[in-house]
Motif scaffolding. Sequence first.
Motif, short mmCIF file in Angstrom:
data_model
loop_
_atom_site.label_atom_id
_atom_site.label_comp_id
_atom_site.label_asym_id
_atom_site.label_seq_id
_atom_site.Cartn_x
_atom_site.Cartn_y
_atom_site.Cartn_z
N MET A 1 72.19 22.60 55.77
CA MET A 1 71.01 23.35 55.37
C MET A 1 71.03 24.69 56.07
O MET A 1 71.45 24.80 57.22
N SER A 2 70.57 25.73 55.39
CA SER A 2 70.50 27.04 56.00
C SER A 2 69.47 27.06 57.12
O SER A 2 68.68 26.13 57.28
N VAL A 3 69.48 28.12 57.89
CA VAL A 3 68.54 28.27 59.01
C VAL A 3 67.11 28.19 58.47
O VAL A 3 66.71 28.98 57.61
N SER A 4 66.34 27.23 58.98
CA SER A 4 65.01 26.98 58.44
C SER A 4 64.16 26.26 59.47
O SER A 4 64.64 25.39 60.21
N ALA A 5 62.87 26.58 59.49
CA ALA A 5 61.94 25.88 60.37
C ALA A 5 61.76 24.42 59.95
O ALA A 5 61.30 23.60 60.74
N VAL B 1 76.70 16.49 47.83
CA VAL B 1 76.86 17.73 48.58
C VAL B 1 75.54 18.49 48.52
O VAL B 1 75.10 18.91 47.45
N THR B 2 74.88 18.64 49.66
CA THR B 2 73.64 19.42 49.70
C THR B 2 73.97 20.90 49.84
O THR B 2 75.05 21.27 50.29
N GLY B 3 73.03 21.73 49.43
CA GLY B 3 73.24 23.17 49.51
C GLY B 3 74.42 23.64 48.68
O GLY B 3 75.10 24.61 49.02
N ALA B 4 74.66 22.97 47.55
CA ALA B 4 75.88 23.23 46.80
C ALA B 4 75.89 24.57 46.09
O ALA B 4 76.96 25.13 45.84
N GLY C 1 78.07 32.80 53.05
CA GLY C 1 78.30 32.03 54.26
C GLY C 1 78.04 30.56 54.10
O GLY C 1 78.21 29.79 55.05
N GLY C 2 77.62 30.13 52.89
CA GLY C 2 77.37 28.72 52.66
C GLY C 2 78.67 27.93 52.52
O GLY C 2 79.72 28.47 52.21
N SER D 1 85.59 31.28 59.01
CA SER D 1 85.19 31.38 57.61
C SER D 1 84.56 30.07 57.15
O SER D 1 85.05 28.98 57.46
N ALA D 2 83.50 30.18 56.37
CA ALA D 2 82.87 29.00 55.79
C ALA D 2 83.83 28.25 54.88
O ALA D 2 83.72 27.03 54.72
N VAL D 3 84.78 28.95 54.28
CA VAL D 3 85.78 28.29 53.42
C VAL D 3 86.67 27.37 54.25
O VAL D 3 86.99 26.25 53.83
N ASP D 4 87.06 27.81 55.44
CA ASP D 4 87.86 26.96 56.31
C ASP D 4 87.07 25.74 56.77
O ASP D 4 87.60 24.63 56.87
#
Length: 334
Positions: free
Chosen positions: A113-117, A42-45, A50-51, A217-220
């Motif tokens: 991944m979060s918003v990123s260039a 799991v990435t971004g764990a 909002g993750g 929701s990010a949980v959903d």
Amino acid sequence: MRTVSGFKPPGIADITPVRPLNATQGSANMTTKHKHDKPILVTGAAGAVGGIGRSLTEFLLRNGHKVRALVRREDARAEALRRLGAEVVKGDLTDLASMHRAVEGCRRIYFGMSVSAAYLEATINTAAVARHHGIEAFVNMSQMTVSQMGINETTDSPQHRLHWLAEQALAWSGLPVVTVRPTVFLEGFFLILAAAGVRASGELALPMGDGKTSPISAVDVARAVAVILDDPAPHIGRIYDLTGPESADLDHHARAFSEALGRPIRYRDVPLAAWSEGLRRAGFPEHVVSHLSAMTELNRQGRYDRMTDTIYKLTGEAPVNTRDFVKLHAAEFK
């Protein structure tokens, strides 16, 4: 307002929200008998507001899976994941060596991944390593706007373009990919972008015009991804568009806030230029500011007025609506 046909959006008494476990609960709440010997990456764990990664880690552990949680740094959030029962590894999605360490021995991957260039670089780097190690399922977190894009159609958001290119690269990769495309997140939409205005002046101060949107929701979303990763074979090659249970304008969402908080909350449409400059002053990177600004313009155009019942079909549970989400997070709006 439109609601999804086929199910009734739940009231607060009808749902059982899954909240992150606190530090005292620890791994005692996680299932100790594992379904498989090999973990799911799991990435971004560690997760920000909002993750998805943190909630997904919890769901997978509860369902009896081993989880390898990829984090960017060792901190309290990483230690909390260990207490839940996850194997925690530190790594960078754009670094080849660290991704080999993260992926080796895993059988399935959740990539987000979060918003990123650096999003496209991270996607291709992870995909290349995943293919090398023979991953059996690669769940890719994209965005619903990509469904309206193509080789001759794009948006002004640099992040949307990176998501579209990433989906193309994954399609060419030959990997067993499942693509998930949620609409805007309730957590980011309200907890990050609107909470200060609600607390200070009782306003949803956003440059959204009178367009409608169906935040989720990010949980959903994490719950749906957990279902896919539990048994990915039927989902390989599929694309899932995920929305909340209602598509409505910001006046409706403001009324939902009023009902949830027991005080008047109104929507105020603010000029985009001033709002974007406020994001810059708050320290948001220019890439993120450009993305969010483009999203508000798309909302004005009605591009977010979409709904699906995919969450319900995947999980058997209706997604949380705005009113109930605000009730669950009421302390953050006071």
